[in-house]
Design a protein around this motif. Sequence first.
Motif, PDB file in Angstrom:
ATOM      1  N   THR A 104      67.423  52.329  77.380  1.00  0.00           N
ATOM      2  CA  THR A 104      68.132  51.441  76.459  1.00  0.00           C
ATOM      3  C   THR A 104      68.052  51.849  74.993  1.00  0.00           C
ATOM      4  O   THR A 104      68.790  51.310  74.166  1.00  0.00           O
ATOM      5  N   THR A 105      67.153  52.771  74.641  1.00  0.00           N
ATOM      6  CA  THR A 105      67.000  53.152  73.228  1.00  0.00           C
ATOM      7  C   THR A 105      66.976  54.662  73.060  1.00  0.00           C
ATOM      8  O   THR A 105      66.671  55.405  73.995  1.00  0.00           O
ATOM      9  N   ASP A 106      67.296  55.108  71.858  1.00  0.00           N
ATOM     10  CA  ASP A 106      67.106  56.514  71.502  1.00  0.00           C
ATOM     11  C   ASP A 106      65.624  56.746  71.202  1.00  0.00           C
ATOM     12  O   ASP A 106      64.853  55.805  71.008  1.00  0.00           O
ATOM     13  N   SER A 107      65.240  58.013  71.164  1.00  0.00           N
ATOM     14  CA  SER A 107      63.843  58.371  70.910  1.00  0.00           C
ATOM     15  C   SER A 107      63.351  57.754  69.603  1.00  0.00           C
ATOM     16  O   SER A 107      63.936  57.973  68.546  1.00  0.00           O
ATOM     17  N   ALA A 108      62.280  56.949  69.690  1.00  0.00           N
ATOM     18  CA  ALA A 108      61.703  56.312  68.500  1.00  0.00           C
ATOM     19  C   ALA A 108      60.236  56.014  68.753  1.00  0.00           C
ATOM     20  O   ALA A 108      59.895  55.237  69.648  1.00  0.00           O
ATOM     21  N   ILE A 109      59.366  56.636  67.977  1.00  0.00           N
ATOM     22  CA  ILE A 109      57.936  56.466  68.164  1.00  0.00           C
ATOM     23  C   ILE A 109      57.488  55.036  67.889  1.00  0.00           C
ATOM     24  O   ILE A 109      56.514  54.545  68.474  1.00  0.00           O
ATOM     25  N   SER A 110      58.210  54.322  67.019  1.00  0.00           N
ATOM     26  CA  SER A 110      57.847  52.934  66.700  1.00  0.00           C
ATOM     27  C   SER A 110      58.069  52.006  67.896  1.00  0.00           C
ATOM     28  O   SER A 110      57.300  51.066  68.116  1.00  0.00           O
ATOM     29  N   TRP A 111      59.116  52.273  68.685  1.00  0.00           N
ATOM     30  CA  TRP A 111      59.337  51.476  69.892  1.00  0.00           C
ATOM     31  C   TRP A 111      58.200  51.681  70.893  1.00  0.00           C
ATOM     32  O   TRP A 111      57.740  50.740  71.540  1.00  0.00           O
ATOM     33  N   LEU A 112      57.754  52.907  71.026  1.00  0.00           N
ATOM     34  CA  LEU A 112      56.639  53.192  71.933  1.00  0.00           C
ATOM     35  C   LEU A 112      55.382  52.472  71.469  1.00  0.00           C
ATOM     36  O   LEU A 112      54.613  51.945  72.288  1.00  0.00           O
ATOM     37  N   ALA A 113      55.151  52.420  70.156  1.00  0.00           N
ATOM     38  CA  ALA A 113      53.995  51.709  69.608  1.00  0.00           C
ATOM     39  C   ALA A 113      54.046  50.228  69.944  1.00  0.00           C
ATOM     40  O   ALA A 113      53.028  49.619  70.297  1.00  0.00           O
ATOM     41  N   MET A 114      55.236  49.636  69.868  1.00  0.00           N
ATOM     42  CA  MET A 114      55.394  48.221  70.185  1.00  0.00           C
ATOM     43  C   MET A 114      55.081  47.954  71.664  1.00  0.00           C
ATOM     44  O   MET A 114      54.370  46.998  72.007  1.00  0.00           O
ATOM     45  N   VAL A 115      55.596  48.805  72.523  1.00  0.00           N
ATOM     46  CA  VAL A 115      55.346  48.671  73.968  1.00  0.00           C
ATOM     47  C   VAL A 115      53.865  48.763  74.267  1.00  0.00           C
ATOM     48  O   VAL A 115      53.306  47.961  75.029  1.00  0.00           O
ATOM     49  N   TYR A 116      53.200  49.746  73.658  1.00  0.00           N
ATOM     50  CA  TYR A 116      51.764  49.945  73.884  1.00  0.00           C
ATOM     51  C   TYR A 116      50.970  48.722  73.438  1.00  0.00           C
ATOM     52  O   TYR A 116      50.109  48.218  74.167  1.00  0.00           O
ATOM     53  N   GLY A 117      51.257  48.227  72.238  1.00  0.00           N
ATOM     54  CA  GLY A 117      50.495  47.103  71.687  1.00  0.00           C
ATOM     55  C   GLY A 117      50.665  45.821  72.468  1.00  0.00           C
ATOM     56  O   GLY A 117      49.682  45.138  72.789  1.00  0.00           O
ATOM     57  N   VAL A 118      51.907  45.469  72.795  1.00  0.00           N
ATOM     58  CA  VAL A 118      52.168  44.242  73.554  1.00  0.00           C
ATOM     59  C   VAL A 118      51.479  44.288  74.912  1.00  0.00           C
ATOM     60  O   VAL A 118      50.879  43.299  75.367  1.00  0.00           O
ATOM     61  N   SER A 119      51.527  45.425  75.571  1.00  0.00           N
ATOM     62  CA  SER A 119      50.918  45.562  76.907  1.00  0.00           C
ATOM     63  C   SER A 119      49.407  45.397  76.845  1.00  0.00           C
ATOM     64  O   SER A 119      48.799  44.707  77.671  1.00  0.00           O
ATOM     65  N   LEU A 162      57.801  48.855  80.719  1.00  0.00           N
ATOM     66  CA  LEU A 162      58.529  48.762  79.453  1.00  0.00           C
ATOM     67  C   LEU A 162      59.011  50.133  78.978  1.00  0.00           C
ATOM     68  O   LEU A 162      60.063  50.249  78.336  1.00  0.00           O
ATOM     69  N   LEU A 163      58.250  51.182  79.317  1.00  0.00           N
ATOM     70  CA  LEU A 163      58.667  52.540  78.961  1.00  0.00           C
ATOM     71  C   LEU A 163      59.937  52.935  79.704  1.00  0.00           C
ATOM     72  O   LEU A 163      60.837  53.583  79.143  1.00  0.00           O
ATOM     73  N   LEU A 164      60.019  52.540  80.972  1.00  0.00           N
ATOM     74  CA  LEU A 164      61.241  52.800  81.742  1.00  0.00           C
ATOM     75  C   LEU A 164      62.444  52.109  81.101  1.00  0.00           C
ATOM     76  O   LEU A 164      63.546  52.665  81.055  1.00  0.00           O
ATOM     77  N   VAL A 165      62.215  50.901  80.594  1.00  0.00           N
ATOM     78  CA  VAL A 165      63.284  50.185  79.890  1.00  0.00           C
ATOM     79  C   VAL A 165      63.685  50.932  78.611  1.00  0.00           C
ATOM     80  O   VAL A 165      64.877  51.098  78.311  1.00  0.00           O
ATOM     81  N   LEU A 166      62.667  51.404  77.861  1.00  0.00           N
ATOM     82  CA  LEU A 166      62.938  52.133  76.619  1.00  0.00           C
ATOM     83  C   LEU A 166      63.804  53.364  76.857  1.00  0.00           C
ATOM     84  O   LEU A 166      64.759  53.626  76.115  1.00  0.00           O
ATOM     85  N   THR A 167      63.444  54.150  77.874  1.00  0.00           N
ATOM     86  CA  THR A 167      64.152  55.408  78.125  1.00  0.00           C
ATOM     87  C   THR A 167      65.612  55.178  78.499  1.00  0.00           C
ATOM     88  O   THR A 167      66.430  56.085  78.356  1.00  0.00           O
TER      89      THR A 167
END
Length: 442
Positions: free
Chosen positions: A186-201, A179-184
């Motif tokens: 498809t999205t701009d830098s955002a700590i909240s997106w990283l939090a979502m990825v971490y929690g769902v996983s 999911l992190l590879l997808v984030l890098t």
Amino acid sequence: MEELVSKERTRNYLRQIKGAVVYRAVAMGASFLAIPLMIGYLGQEQFGVWSTLLTVMSWLVFFDLGVGNGLRNKVAESLAKNIKGEAGNYVASGYTLIGLIALGLWVVVTLASYIIPWQTVFNTRAISEAELRFTAQIVSFFILLNFWVGLIGALLGAVQKTSLVALGQLIANMLILGLLLVLTRTTDSAISWLAMVYGVSLVSANILLSLWFYRRYPELRPRPSLDRRHVSPLLALGLQFFVIQLAVLVIFTTDKMLITQLFGPQHVTPYEVVFKLFSVITFIHALISAPLWSAYTEAYHRGDFVWIKFMLRKQLLIFGVIWLLGIALLLSSKAIIVLWIGQELEVSWSLLAAMGFFVLIVVWNNIYAVFVNGIGKIRVQLYTAVVAMLVNIPLSVFFAKYLGLGLSGIVMGTICGLLLAAVALPVQVHRLIGARIKEQIA
């Protein structure tokens, strides 16, 4: 009959190690690959904030009042005595109690998030107050949900299937990496997106393990229940574990906050990289020691002290090998960091040496802590942990700030706090085993 049980216990122990080696190796590989991706996605300062935030929010899981560890011991003890119905009752009460605690904590943390000055706490202006608050709410929600779902780890330990806990970590880390590879991309830098990825996983991995476990052990499926006969024993043992967990919380997770406040969040990054590198040692030892917790529980309640002494001797031999591994890792650490992260990250030899010694002390203490945890004789560990908790922060600040030792001083303060347990736990274990052997002979 006892000899057959002892041999099967040893065979299962080795099976769990073999399974865990593969799962944890891949999980750690995914975790190592994720670090540079996170730094590249967020930048050093935001990554330092993320790492510190995750550590602080992970404190929430320590407010289970030790129920998880108490549940593991009580279920393992009931199964060793072949009382499956009693084990099921403990599972039901454990899940219900933890669910209520998690719900209460979520309400408190969510309300508190609107009061806490997040930019001041993390000493940063790189992230807005609103973004930090939203990220903290996401992380706390998923951590508390996993607080409940994650009880599956205690139950896998109770039935001596600890390799599957490693499988859960593998699933979570692979999901994070993917999911992190997808984030890098498809999205701009955002700590909240990283939090979502971490929690769902994290939550997804434990849900998958739970589905497998309760299909395999239907008699242990949880149901709503708060039977005082089962809640009281869980809390009696659990509260002692809770105090130890609270002490461990201070000892092992305040370093990043101290670094953030004393030196700034950007200095958390070299500390985190070095800690992650030397965690290879604790990772390897966890592979070896994790299956022993409930194996010791079973052996102790069956009176198999020959097997217990045999395993403790083996652990000491393994510790000698780990010392050699630690020296080799220290000597090659700078080259590894350059290949892994890049030359622009400055890391001192003093920090590397302090972290190397720190993880070796942790491994030594863990050899004996696993045994006393398994049999529930944790009073000495409780006292030494409280002492370590009380001296950790003052010593870390003294070494880091007043002696000018910087990041290595933070680690040295933690080391000093652990030295009492390094002496007291081996003494306790040898006395316990000797006393029980004398009882058997008498």
